[in-house]
Design an enzyme around this catalytic site. Sequence first.
Site, PDB file in Angstrom:
ATOM      1  N   GLY A  80       0.975  -1.258   0.103  1.00  0.00           N
ATOM      2  CA  GLY A  80      -0.039   0.087   0.069  1.00  0.00           C
ATOM      3  C   GLY A  80       0.791   1.195   0.092  1.00  0.00           C
ATOM      4  CB  CYS A  81       0.009   4.592   1.436  1.00  0.00           C
ATOM      5  SG  CYS A  81       1.066   5.953   1.916  1.00  0.00           S
ATOM      6  CG  PHE A  82       6.008   4.942  -0.775  1.00  0.00           C
ATOM      7  CD1 PHE A  82       5.317   6.231  -0.109  1.00  0.00           C
ATOM      8  CD2 PHE A  82       6.548   5.034  -1.863  1.00  0.00           C
ATOM      9  CE1 PHE A  82       5.441   7.365  -1.057  1.00  0.00           C
ATOM     10  CE2 PHE A  82       6.707   6.102  -2.894  1.00  0.00           C
ATOM     11  CZ  PHE A  82       6.100   7.228  -2.298  1.00  0.00           C
ATOM     12  CD1 TRP A  83       4.945   8.712   2.288  1.00  0.00           C
ATOM     13  CD2 TRP A  83       2.942   9.447   2.413  1.00  0.00           C
ATOM     14  NE1 TRP A  83       4.843   9.822   1.264  1.00  0.00           N
ATOM     15  CE2 TRP A  83       3.539  10.091   1.422  1.00  0.00           C
ATOM     16  CE3 TRP A  83       1.584   9.727   2.850  1.00  0.00           C
ATOM     17  CZ2 TRP A  83       2.717  11.258   0.875  1.00  0.00           C
ATOM     18  CZ3 TRP A  83       0.982  10.724   2.012  1.00  0.00           C
ATOM     19  CH2 TRP A  83       1.582  11.655   1.173  1.00  0.00           C
ATOM     20  CB  CYS A  84       1.244   3.263   5.670  1.00  0.00           C
ATOM     21  SG  CYS A  84       0.037   4.483   5.353  1.00  0.00           S
TER      22      CYS A  84
END
Length: 178
Positions: free
Chosen positions: A12-16
């Site tokens: 998913g979102c790489f920030w997460c």
Amino acid sequence: MANSEQAIIAGGCFWCTEAVFRDVIGVTEVESGYIGGTVENPTYKQVCSGTTGHAEAIRVTYDPDVISYAEILDVFLGTHDPTQLNRQGNDVGTQYRSAIFPLDDAQRAEAETAIGRANDDHGGKVVTTIEGPAKWYPAEDYHQEYWEGEGKQNPYCLAVIPPKIMKLRKSFQDKVKA
């Protein structure tokens, strides 16, 4: 560090995923980036369009004397939903797919085994793919260490990242940095 290895995972979102893995023992570096697509040196805007084939991913550098590749994969599969096809929560598109990008045959075999373990936990519904080899492209600088900076003021991140970190701390207590 004398002994280090790397793992590339997309959840998913790489920030997460970056925020989760910065709290994992033995992890010395986490870099957000793009992998698995057809465009050379893609930008965030291009990847978000869903037309390049890339996944938002992280490249984890870790000490295998502290945490194994198998344990990295178990934390990965246990801190996002590996049963959601081409999405994580409200993030929808192939760029948010759940995927493992092994760097050699040993990692590929371990990825297959890890997905098997996850399937046992999820009733055989894991959709995580094993892809590659593929070229790694680091994301733009403003995506690196995003949670530690701007992310803590971002409403999306505030809604999504703390539950993932809590899951890490609850389900993988022995893998969390002190």
